[in-house]
Design a protein around this motif. Structure first.
Motif, short mmCIF file in Angstrom:
data_model
loop_
_atom_site.label_atom_id
_atom_site.label_comp_id
_atom_site.label_asym_id
_atom_site.label_seq_id
_atom_site.Cartn_x
_atom_site.Cartn_y
_atom_site.Cartn_z
N THR A 80 11.77 1.38 41.48
CA THR A 80 11.86 0.06 41.53
C THR A 80 13.06 -0.58 42.06
O THR A 80 13.18 -1.90 42.33
N ALA A 81 14.05 -0.05 42.32
CA ALA A 81 15.47 -0.51 42.96
C ALA A 81 15.39 -0.65 44.13
O ALA A 81 14.81 0.05 44.70
N ASP A 82 15.70 -1.98 44.60
CA ASP A 82 15.95 -2.20 45.93
C ASP A 82 17.20 -1.99 46.55
O ASP A 82 17.51 -1.95 47.80
N ALA A 83 18.08 -2.07 45.68
CA ALA A 83 19.52 -1.78 46.15
C ALA A 83 20.56 -0.93 45.05
O ALA A 83 20.11 -0.74 44.03
N GLY A 100 20.68 0.35 50.67
CA GLY A 100 19.51 -0.46 50.21
C GLY A 100 19.89 -2.05 50.81
O GLY A 100 20.85 -2.21 51.03
N GLY A 101 18.78 -2.75 50.15
CA GLY A 101 19.16 -4.18 50.28
C GLY A 101 19.26 -4.34 51.67
O GLY A 101 18.53 -3.87 52.69
N ASP A 102 20.15 -5.27 52.18
CA ASP A 102 20.37 -5.42 53.67
C ASP A 102 21.52 -4.72 54.35
O ASP A 102 21.87 -5.09 55.31
N THR A 123 19.20 3.52 53.93
CA THR A 123 17.99 3.77 53.17
C THR A 123 18.27 4.23 51.74
O THR A 123 19.10 5.27 51.38
N ASP A 154 22.15 -4.39 42.52
CA ASP A 154 22.07 -5.65 42.79
C ASP A 154 22.86 -5.55 44.12
O ASP A 154 23.78 -4.88 44.33
N SER A 155 22.53 -6.42 45.17
CA SER A 155 23.04 -6.33 46.32
C SER A 155 24.58 -7.18 46.25
O SER A 155 25.40 -6.92 47.04
#
Length: 488
Positions: A178-181, A225-227, A231, A260-261
């Motif tokens: 579930t982590a985006d960053a 991850g993030g921006d 990957t 967190d980004s």
């Protein structure tokens, strides 16, 4: 001779027993890390004698040290790869010596078998004096990469960098699907920190890292991850925190991992900077470090709204369009290296006069400067009142001014040793100790007013003469723009 080591642990001592066995002259002696091997060279008909040893570097090794002790004469250490190619040579002029190979060094430490040759070569001056038998002790040491701790998101963890552990710590964190960053931030060190990130497998060869953040900064961050364009996959990630430039001093730091980004909130605050302190203390408050891609220089605040003067050559990398914005580090405690707090923009620059005007633009992480936030500054004086022999003080961050890999603020003194008129103004000469990293700092008179910026040193040792770009060369509109206080 093959050495076998027996260790018996007693309450107050560590006992080492060495057993020597006969060895044929052409035998290659196996060596294990941490176990001293006692051997000897025998000089017979020719003037050169050598002995070969074999060891294996595992994949999780970070560095290798090879030391020779107890020899009555200087010996040469030569290291070859398993294929026979020469990797490194250490020819010491002193009795005893050591050779260190690192994964990030040049040459880089490889994985696999190595051959170590210890040799002695007589010289014509040794005729009749060189010994026929040369005893010595060889010991190899390997620093292995080991997991220090498994991190939890948002947890602040203290790390320790120690020379005997290769000046590195390794941490892990388990990333859910579930982590985006994934973000790592390190801070609080006296040295220059670098980050190497691995996915699923922690390896000693840092050159094989999946991601890295390497710079002259003492505070490092890396985002996956993030921006970021990197990957992020679910699973276990590792981060290695290391200082590859300072290898003699223990250092500490804090590491935070998050999903967190954005940087952790505790890293985004601004300290209250000391204002309006008099004398030398005020000059020290206003002198800052400028961190560049190739190292660092110095600068000085001349306006309380965040304007700084430095030499143009200090920020040349940035004006050429690389490496983002200059990082400004401020001394809060003179006993430790400055804290990297701000980023600045280049407002004006003059390569001919070697001057640049900077302005604080944001915090280190791009966060806005609070409204009404003020900076320490010193008054600007004309050099016209200076005479031969007048005392000058210099503040800055010379590279020789720190215990570790980052400099602490340093004060040196000298006299006005000469003047030189150039088309754009007056250059001052001084006999003060000025070194790399001092460029762009403050040169002040006896009233602690800015009279110039040290720019370069000509000559070597005690005969070196420092050149100072005087304040008379600063364009007047720069001083007006900065809101500088003029002393005369």
């Amino acid at each position: 001779m093959i050495t076998t080591i027996f260790r018996a642990l007693f309450p107050l001592a560590l006992l080492t027993v060495t057993v020597l066995q006969p060895l044929r002259g052409n035998d290659v002696i196996p060596v294990e890390a941490g176990i001293p091997v006692r051997s000897e060279l025998v000089l017979e008909r020719d003037a050169r004698a050598s002995r070969e040893f074999r060891l294996t570097v595992p994949a999780d090794a970070v560095s290798l040290s090879i030391s020779v002790t107890d020899a009555p004469v200087p010996l040469e250490i030569l290291v070859r790869t398993g294929s026979g190619s020469i990797l490194a040579v250490h020819d010491t002029s002193q009795v005893g010596g050591s050779l260190v190979l690192q994964r990030l060094g040049s040459p880089a430490l490889p994985t696999g078998p190595l051959l170590v040759e210890i040799s002695f070569q007589t010289r014509p001056s040794d005729a009749g004096q060189a010994p026929t038998r040369i005893p010595f002790v060889l010991e190899a040491g390997l620093v292995m990469i080991e997991l220090t701790e498994v991190l939890r998101p948002g947890q602040r963890v203290q790390g320790i960098l120690e020379p005997e552990r290769g000046m590195l710590n390794a941490f892990a964190i388990d990333v859910p699907a579930t982590a985006d960053a994934l973000r790592f931030d390190v801070s609080g060190a006296a040295g220059t920190l670098d980050l190497f990130v691995f996915f699923e497998e922690l390896r000693g060869d840092l050159r094989t890292a999946d991601h890295r953040s390497v710079s002259p900064l003492g505070q490092e961050s890396i985002l996956i991850g993030g921006d970021s364009g990197r990957t992020l996959l679910p699973g276990r990630w590792f981060v290695v925190v290391t200082d590859q430039t300072a290898r003699r001093f223990v250092d500490s730091f804090e590491v935070i991992a998050s999903f967190d980004s954005d940087p952790p909130r505790e890293l985004l605050g601004f300290p209250d900077l000391p204002l309006n302190r008099s004398g030398l203390q005020g000059v020290l408050d206003a002198t800052v470090q400028v961190v560049t891609p190739r190292g660092s220089g110095s600068a000085v605040f001349i306006g309380e709204t965040g304007y700084l003067l430095t030499n143009q050559h200090v920020i040349a990398d940035f004006s050429a369009g690389g490496w983002g914005l200059p990082v400004i580090a401020v001394t809060l405690d003179p006993g430790v290296p400055p804290r990297e707090l701000f980023r600045a923009i280049v407002v004006e620059e003059d390569p001919v006069r070697d001057l640049a005007l900077l302005r604080i633009e944001s915090g280190l992480y791009g966060q806005p400067i609070p409204s009404g936030y003020l900076f320490p500054s010193i008054p600007v004086a004309s050099p016209a009142g200076l005479s031969f022999g007048d005392t000058l003080l210099f503040t800055g961050y010379p590279r020789f001014g720190g215990r570790g890999s980052r400099a602490t603020i340093t004060v040196s003194s000298g006299i006005v040793a000469g003047f030189e008129l150039v088309p754009d103004g007056l250059v001052l000469k001084t006999d003060a100790a000025i070194g790399p990293g001092n460029s762009g700092g403050a040169a002040v008179n006896s009233r602690y007013e800015l009279v110039g910026l040290p720019a370069e040193v000509m000559g070597l040792g005690s005969s070196g003469i420092g050149y100072i770009v005087s304040t008379g060369m600063i364009p007047p509109r720069w001083l007006t723009l900065a809101g500088a206080t003029r002393a005369d």
